[in-house]
Write an enzyme that holds these catalytic residues in place. Structure first.
Site, mmCIF file in Angstrom:
data_model
loop_
_atom_site.group_PDB
_atom_site.id
_atom_site.type_symbol
_atom_site.label_atom_id
_atom_site.label_comp_id
_atom_site.label_asym_id
_atom_site.label_seq_id
_atom_site.Cartn_x
_atom_site.Cartn_y
_atom_site.Cartn_z
ATOM 1 N N LYS B 40 0.714 -1.141 0.008
ATOM 2 C CA LYS B 40 0.252 0.064 -0.154
ATOM 3 C C LYS B 40 0.978 1.400 0.128
ATOM 4 O O LYS B 40 0.287 2.115 -0.361
ATOM 5 C CB LYS B 40 -0.839 0.025 1.148
ATOM 6 C CG LYS B 40 -1.937 -1.187 1.118
ATOM 7 C CD LYS B 40 -2.921 -0.971 0.053
ATOM 8 C CE LYS B 40 -4.135 -1.886 0.081
ATOM 9 N NZ LYS B 40 -5.083 -1.720 -0.820
ATOM 10 N N SER B 257 -3.181 -12.682 3.264
ATOM 11 C CA SER B 257 -3.622 -12.298 1.772
ATOM 12 C C SER B 257 -2.586 -12.875 1.105
ATOM 13 O O SER B 257 -2.842 -13.346 -0.217
ATOM 14 C CB SER B 257 -3.914 -10.865 1.529
ATOM 15 O OG SER B 257 -2.790 -9.946 1.804
#
Lengths: 93, 301
Positions: B40, B257
């Site tokens: 991110k 994830s």
């Protein structure tokens, strides 16, 4: 008088869009059995193949996590609120 | 030099120890090595830079956005380096490490209803931003074209160079969809025959942090379905099991994830010719999940 179960948005597709359900049961286990009976499609999302609650599902009786109480044998009283919350916050679940 | 200058240029690691003997080669982009610990950083940096360039992020404005955690940590880190205030809207059940990290960088957190998940946080921050537009810079990561553009300009070209143009398949899970969309778009422009796959949780109610079950949630504006050549479904249990194997068998301590991505990439690679090259993303560090006890207390668990 029944117990109030709050349903997260991710599971409302299996409860005809309802955000809370009035269910009966003297323990969390009985309450979830009642849920699975009334909304059978929800069951595989909450329980694994052995019938145990999936590891990432947290269940609260009022504000207390049943992991810190008696697990699925935690007793529930009429009028109380039980909440299903995933242990994570990604996506909408 | 600023901390944001250290974002990107992550290594591409081989997952050969886990791959099937006769399948395709599998590589993963080590995005957890970005300075705030997740992929991110790339989108947060690009959206903040775009806000500064367009004059939307004035010195007196507070950055606000919705996040399940990793983008929030990235905003908080970059905001600290810029000396700006950051306030993040997060579902109350976001995990302990993410909240602690965000606070460590000096940012503020507004808790939203855990039952409403990320969609609830998004709705809350959108309302607040619309009420007081003069007060805030709202990058809106789900709808900001600078998010996928960051991956089109950096992640995609890095993967292309690191595989010497040999990548045949890219596969990744979706949060905002920014990483998938930007990377897939670049790779397909370089070579139209590159196939790009999404990873999806097998249930709308899952434990793969930061990933979106597309069929049951608000679709991000930046999502581009035309880039999707196929889909692999992964269960939470499989994602956790593969995250454990990555730590114990390859020394890669990554999050759930990443476990989902690698599980899907390995399955895809098994069905492909050995000449194929599959690339996926290791989105965040496993250190961010220690409080959840997923690695257990013993090697058997």
């Amino acid at each position: 008088m029944s117990v109030n179960l709050l349903i997260p948005t991710a599971l409302r597709g299996f409860t005809n869009g309802q955000s809370q359900l009035e269910l009966t049961g003297a323990t969390v286990k009985e309450l979830l059995s009642d849920l699975a009976q009334k909304h059978p499609d929800i069951a595989p999302h909450l329980f694994d193949e052995t019938g145990a609650v999936r590891s990432f599902v947290n269940i609260f009786v009022e504000s207390k996590n049943i992991k810190n109480l008696n697990g699925l044998d935690t007793s529930v009283n009429p009028g109380q609120t039980v909440t299903l919350v995933p242990s994570i916050a990604g996506g909408r679940s | 030099m600023n901390i944001a200058d250290l974002i990107g240029h992550t290594p591409l690691v081989s997952l050969e120890p886990l791959a099937a003997p006769k399948g395709a080669r599998v590589f993963a982009k080590a995005e957890f090595l970005n300075p705030s610990g997740s992929v991110k950083d790339r989108a947060a940096k690009a959206m903040i830079q775009a806000g500064l360039d367009l004059g939307l992020y004035g010195p007196d404005k507070i950055l606000i956005d919705a996040t399940s955690g990793n983008t929030g940590v990235a905003y908080a880190m970059i905001g600290a380096a810029l000396g700006r205030q950051v306030t993040l809207y997060m579902p109350g059940n976001a995990n302990f490490e993410r909240k602690a990290l965000i606070k460590a960088y000096g940012a503020k957190i507004v808790d939203t209803d855990p039952l409403e998940g990320s969609d609830g946080a998004y709705t809350a921050v959108k309302n607040e931003s619309e009420k007081n537009p003069e007060k805030y810079f709202f990058p809106n990561q789900y709808n900001n074209p600078a998010n996928p553009l960051a991956h089109y300009k950096t992640t995609g070209p890095e993967i292309w160079e690191q595989t010497e143009g040999k990548i045949t398949h890219f596969i990744n899970s979706l949060g905002t969809s920014g990483t998938f969309v930007g990377t897939a778009r670049f790779l397909k422009e370089k070579n139209l025959s590159v196939k790009t796959y999404i990873v999806q949780p097998d249930s709308p109610f899952h434990g793969i942090e930061g990933t979106k079950h597309m069929a049951s949630t608000i679709k991000p504006d930046i999502y581009d379905l035309t880039l999707v050549d196929g889909e692999e479904k992964v269960s939470t249990n499989e994602a956790i099991a593969v995250a454990k194997r990555l730590a114990r068998e390859v020394g890669l301590l990554v999050g759930v994830s990443s476990g989902a991505n690698v599980a899907a990439a390995l399955r895809l690679a098994k069905s492909l010719d050995p000449a194929a090259t599959v690339v996926t993303i290791l989105g965040d560090t496993g250190a961010r999940y220690l409080s959840e006890g997923i690695w257990g207390d013993s090697p058997e668990s």
